[in-house]
Design a protein around this motif. Structure first.
Motif, PDB file in Angstrom:
ATOM      1  N   THR A   1       0.826  -1.222   0.000  1.00 25.04           N
ATOM      2  CA  THR A   1       0.000   0.000   0.000  1.00 25.04           C
ATOM      3  C   THR A   1       0.851   1.259   0.000  1.00 25.04           C
ATOM      4  O   THR A   1       0.314   2.357   0.075  1.00 25.04           O
TER       5      THR A   1
ATOM      6  N   VAL B   1     -10.562   3.686   2.210  1.00 25.82           N
ATOM      7  CA  VAL B   1     -10.252   2.503   3.014  1.00 25.82           C
ATOM      8  C   VAL B   1     -10.868   2.647   4.403  1.00 25.82           C
ATOM      9  O   VAL B   1     -11.469   1.702   4.933  1.00 25.82           O
TER      10      VAL B   1
ATOM     11  N   ALA C   1      -6.941  -2.297   3.001  1.00 24.73           N
ATOM     12  CA  ALA C   1      -6.008  -1.576   2.130  1.00 24.73           C
ATOM     13  C   ALA C   1      -5.179  -2.567   1.319  1.00 24.73           C
ATOM     14  O   ALA C   1      -4.934  -2.360   0.120  1.00 24.73           O
TER      15      ALA C   1
END
Length: 179
Positions: free
Chosen positions: A87, A109, A161
């Motif tokens: 991420t 998210v 995420a």
């Protein structure tokens, strides 16, 4: 007070964290969607095993569970690092170190994690209530359920995420420069 037209100050800490979260050594571990999903599932399994060990060591007074928890710690940390790398540190970096696209992704998210947690809390509440109606002593369930829900609430944004991260575009091959 900061005016809206001022840019936030990026500190040395922000630059170091950005550099750490954007290192590419572990990129093969999360290069594809299948690999990212595998790492997230492994992290969920390691977390569940860690919760079980913690509850056994606290409620069951089992010494082996403490050692099991210590044994799970290193692979859990590695999996956390892989998800953070996938991420690009979206959840670990301060908002001022993110660009507009990353801020929007972080908000997306967080919103999805809140939605999923709402349903998990409802399920935990209903299951605990049904257990009480079935004659199970609820006092014995309160700590394990609350502890488990707390850990899941803490990690849900990281898991989502990792699942929502997109594949990186392939690097373009640059033609060799003529000397």
């Amino acid at each position: 007070m900061m005016r809206t037209d001022e840019q936030p100050t990026i500190t040395g800490y922000d630059r170091r964290m950005y550099a750490i979260m954007n290192r590419r050594e572990a990129a093969p571990l999360y290069a594809t969607e299948a690999r990212r999903r595998t790492v997230v599932v492994a992290h969920i399994v390691l977390t569940a095993a860690g919760i079980a060990c913690e509850l056994y060591s606290v409620l069951g007074d089992e010494r082996w569970a403490t050692f099991g928890l210590l044994g799970l710690l290193l692979p859990w940390c590695v999996a956390t690092g892989v998800i953070n790398g996938a991420t690009r540190g979206l959840l670990e970096l301060r908002v001022r170190a993110l660009d507009e696209r990353q801020r929007a992704e972080k908000n997306r998210v967080a919103a999805r994690a809140q939605y999923v947690m709402m349903w998990l809390l409802l399920a935990a509440t209903v299951c605990t209530g049904l257990a009480g109606f079935a004659g199970v002593e609820i006092e014995g369930l309160i700590f394990p359920v609350l502890f488990s829900v707390f850990v899941v609430h803490w990690l849900m944004p990281l898991w989502l995420a990792g699942l929502m991260a997109a594949d990186e575009p392939p690097e373009e091959d640059l033609p060799d420069e003529e000397v």
